[in-house]
Design a protein around this motif. Structure first.
Motif, PDB file in Angstrom:
ATOM      1  N   SER A   1       1.103  -1.495   0.536  1.00 54.69           N
ATOM      2  CA  SER A   1      -0.210  -0.022   0.256  1.00 54.69           C
ATOM      3  C   SER A   1       1.409   1.388  -0.185  1.00 54.69           C
ATOM      4  O   SER A   1       0.721   2.366  -1.011  1.00 54.69           O
ATOM      5  N   LYS A   2       1.896   1.253   0.813  1.00 59.64           N
ATOM      6  CA  LYS A   2       3.248   2.635   0.935  1.00 59.64           C
ATOM      7  C   LYS A   2       3.220   2.333  -0.282  1.00 59.64           C
ATOM      8  O   LYS A   2       3.485   3.909  -1.001  1.00 59.64           O
ATOM      9  N   ALA A   3       3.989   1.283  -0.858  1.00 64.35           N
ATOM     10  CA  ALA A   3       4.730   1.797  -2.188  1.00 64.35           C
ATOM     11  C   ALA A   3       3.706   1.916  -3.590  1.00 64.35           C
ATOM     12  O   ALA A   3       4.605   3.351  -3.655  1.00 64.35           O
ATOM     13  N   MET A   4       2.932   1.167  -3.551  1.00 65.44           N
ATOM     14  CA  MET A   4       1.817   1.817  -4.557  1.00 65.44           C
ATOM     15  C   MET A   4       1.858   3.523  -4.279  1.00 65.44           C
ATOM     16  O   MET A   4       1.640   3.983  -5.636  1.00 65.44           O
ATOM     17  N   LEU A   5       1.125   3.904  -2.947  1.00 65.61           N
ATOM     18  CA  LEU A   5       0.949   5.196  -2.882  1.00 65.61           C
ATOM     19  C   LEU A   5       1.829   6.204  -3.739  1.00 65.61           C
ATOM     20  O   LEU A   5       1.803   6.628  -4.171  1.00 65.61           O
ATOM     21  N   ALA A   6       3.327   5.999  -3.221  1.00 65.20           N
ATOM     22  CA  ALA A   6       4.546   6.339  -3.737  1.00 65.20           C
ATOM     23  C   ALA A   6       5.028   6.616  -5.569  1.00 65.20           C
ATOM     24  O   ALA A   6       5.257   7.005  -6.064  1.00 65.20           O
ATOM     25  N   LEU A   7       4.061   4.590  -5.426  1.00 63.30           N
ATOM     26  CA  LEU A   7       5.211   4.989  -7.772  1.00 63.30           C
ATOM     27  C   LEU A   7       3.679   5.113  -8.301  1.00 63.30           C
ATOM     28  O   LEU A   7       4.376   5.920  -9.134  1.00 63.30           O
TER      29      LEU A   7
END
Lengths: 111, 111, 111
Positions: free
Chosen positions: C86-92
């Motif tokens: 979830s954190k990674a996708m928001l950043a990507l």
């Protein structure tokens, strides 16, 4: 690539900056070409450039540039856009003097 | 390099920390030596160290250190200066316990 | 690895996201498998993911994931935990559109 080698080995440049060819299209192969001429990578420079692009509101993950040493020549890939180059240079300059000293074995700055 | 291999394979150390040899002079070859003995890189540790050096007002891009696994031994390069080691250790410690658990296949922490 | 190659070469996927296998146990070899199928690394994506994990209070240095291009297919390793993904996708996401344009040689975004 031949140009990088000539500047480093024959003209003994202390610093070579390249611009562009660092994104994701099939023609963007500057990092791969650079990696073929360097002996030792310096991953902190591209990392610092990406931090500065991000801080400046530009795309950061797309920048695939690298940096490294060929003997005592420091080669750093910069982004292709004028804004990207500007952000990157502002971030690099405070560390470049220390880098050039360190290459000569004169460690007056602390890492 | 032989010392790293002995500590990892014979003494089965869980963690090996090296200091120095990580900058840009011709004698700075710790990262290259480390890369020869590890199987898998752990790029997040040197990245975290550079973030901590930058936050601490030290030169960050000059730190070329790496980290990686040789089997179940974690090897991390630290900077050479006492200030650099101090900043780096403060940044690493919160992640080291999770790292050592993860190496054993015990994932009690979330990445 | 065969699955990655099939999705990239036969189905000509624009984007492949993997999850898990990115930490430190002996079975965590997703980054090494990914590196075998890509032509060019895109280190900015794993770096951005680690920044986002750190900002989100998760372990960041343990994430060994990589990203890269196989021809015009972008492959990105994500963490294994739902919170990490979830954190990674928001950043990507803000950079993914620019990345997919850049791969096609259409550089409407600035790096």
């Amino acid at each position: 690539m031949a140009a990088l080698i000539e500047m480093a080995d024959y003209h003994q440049a202390h610093l070579i900056l390249t611009t562009g060819g660092t994104k994701l299209s099939l023609r963007d192969i500057t990092p791969e070409a650079t990696r073929q001429v360097i002996d030792r990578e310096v991953p902190g420079f591209p990392e610092l450039i990406r931090v500065s692009l991000r801080a400046g509101g530009l795309m950061s993950a797309l920048f695939r540039g690298t940096a490294g040493l060929r003997g005592q020549t420091l080669i750093i890939n910069l982004p292709g856009s004028p804004q990207g180059v500007s952000k990157a240079m502002l971030a690099l300059i405070p560390e470049l003097e220390a880098a050039l000293f360190s290459i000569q074995g004169r460690d007056t700055f602390t890492e």
